[in-house]
Write an enzyme that holds these catalytic residues in place. Structure first.
Site, PDB file in Angstrom:
ATOM      1  N   ARG A   1      -4.660  13.873 -34.693  1.00 44.16           N
ATOM      2  CA  ARG A   1      -5.538  13.066 -33.857  1.00 44.16           C
ATOM      3  C   ARG A   1      -5.030  13.090 -32.423  1.00 44.16           C
ATOM      4  O   ARG A   1      -3.831  12.912 -32.176  1.00 44.16           O
ATOM      5  CB  ARG A   1      -5.619  11.618 -34.377  1.00 44.16           C
ATOM      6  CG  ARG A   1      -6.447  11.473 -35.654  1.00 44.16           C
ATOM      7  CD  ARG A   1      -7.919  11.740 -35.366  1.00 44.16           C
ATOM      8  NE  ARG A   1      -8.757  11.729 -36.564  1.00 44.16           N
ATOM      9  CZ  ARG A   1      -9.137  12.818 -37.218  1.00 44.16           C
ATOM     10  NH1 ARG A   1      -8.722  14.011 -36.827  1.00 44.16           N
ATOM     11  NH2 ARG A   1      -9.914  12.720 -38.277  1.00 44.16           N
TER      12      ARG A   1
ATOM     13  N   HIS B   1     -10.427  22.163 -32.094  1.00 40.97           N
ATOM     14  CA  HIS B   1     -10.617  21.340 -33.296  1.00 40.97           C
ATOM     15  C   HIS B   1     -11.091  22.181 -34.487  1.00 40.97           C
ATOM     16  O   HIS B   1     -12.114  21.916 -35.116  1.00 40.97           O
ATOM     17  CB  HIS B   1     -11.617  20.209 -33.035  1.00 40.97           C
ATOM     18  CG  HIS B   1     -11.402  19.032 -33.949  1.00 40.97           C
ATOM     19  ND1 HIS B   1     -11.533  17.725 -33.534  1.00 40.97           N
ATOM     20  CD2 HIS B   1     -11.049  18.958 -35.257  1.00 40.97           C
ATOM     21  CE1 HIS B   1     -11.294  16.904 -34.545  1.00 40.97           C
ATOM     22  NE2 HIS B   1     -10.995  17.649 -35.613  1.00 40.97           N
TER      23      HIS B   1
END
Length: 313
Positions: free
Chosen positions: A228, A276
């Site tokens: 994250r 990502h």
């Protein structure tokens, strides 16, 4: 016949509209899969397949829904939704786990072997004094020992790396040195030549790796963050990179995504940005996980990967 609402994006529907019915059929489920649309009667819905980027934000009308099954591994964009009272399950599937393991292993090996240096020095000079140590002589720390963190830590240990894992609460995992708590975090960081962060986004993990904690790492340490973006303090990381306290950072997740074009991470010589992609959800394998949980609920069995609302994951 259970009725399943597919409340994700149009692109998601395009990806799942064939493989999800097949996965349900393979589980022996004769179900009706309904794409989200205005005017749908919420009373018809027994399960919700959900993505935070989709159109559904208010869960309160879905009083008969038995579970909300997220297509995302992270639940920080939904866990605080006060209208959500149904059981919530995050996505943990074989394809997502394998993708994460391969991303982490690939980047750890790249830096362990010094391949970036050789790629940048194809200049006719024979530098045979830069052989890497054996994996057993390289200390790797994995922050976060959930399903994905454990899978990565086990693979790194299997290759031969000296792996330490850290988690919020105590865990015991064969082949790993497991630490926990604040004192354990200090110890885990202090030895980490390579640091892999696979932590969920919670109030406790937000800004966890600030300037003081980054300073605990051995000089020249490599950071990999496929977890994250909020775990790392961006300015503190940039300062540590500029000072060569951190040798390199491979970042797959960010506070704002897509990462803005003007963000300094893009141009920094000690940063590698990936968009990502470390743990992408693959519709074929994710569909099997959704079908498994619906089959379990229909049989009165516990759901897999149900989120603990108090912990946020």
């Amino acid at each position: 016949m259970p009725r399943i609402l597919f409340a994700a994006t149009e692109d998601d529907w395009h990806d799942y509209r064939h493989c999800l019915p097949k996965a349900l059929q393979d589980k022996g489920l004769h179900a009706e899969l309904i794409p989200y649309h205005e005017g749908l009667d919420p009373a018809l819905v027994e399960y919700i397949v959900y993505a935070p980027a989709g159109p559904l934000q208010d869960f309160s009308p879905y009083t008969k829904a038995r579970a909300v099954l997220s297509l995302w591994a992270g639940v920080e964009k939904i866990v605080g939704n006060t209208t959500l009272t149904q059981p919530l399950c995050r996505m943990v599937d074989e394809g997502l786990e394998k993708g994460m393991v391969e991303w982490v292993l690939g980047h750890v090996m790249h830096h362990h072997l010094g391949l970036g240096f050789f790629a940048a020095h194809q200049d006719g000079v024979w530098r045979n004094d830069r052989a890497a140590p054996l994996a057993s002589d390289r200390k790797v720390t994995v922050l976060g020992l959930g399903a994905l963190g454990q899978a990565c830590a086990r693979m790194l240990a299997q290759v031969g790396f000296d792996v330490t894992g850290w988690s919020r609460s105590a865990k015991a995992i064969d082949g790993l040195t497991c630490l926990h708590g604040e004192a354990g975090l200090t110890q885990a960081l202090s030895s980490a030549e390579v640091l892999v962060t696979i932590l969920p986004q919670t109030p406790e993990t937000t800004n966890l790796l600030d300037a003081a904690r980054l300073a605990l790492l051995p000089e020249g340490a490599v950071i990999l963050n496929p977890g994250r973006g909020t775990v790392l303090v961006d300015d503190a990381l940039l300062a540590a990179l500029d000072a060569a306290q951190i040798g390199h950072a491979v970042l797959d997740v960010f506070r704002v995504e897509p990462l803005p074009e003007a963000h300094p991470f893009w141009a920094h010589p000690r940063v590698t940005v990936t968009p990502h992609i470390a743990a992408a959800t693959r519709p074929e394998t994710a569909s099997k996980m959704v079908a498994e949980n619906i089959a379990r609920a229909e049989a009165g069995r516990p759901l897999l990967h149900q989120v603990d609302r108090t912990r946020g994951y």
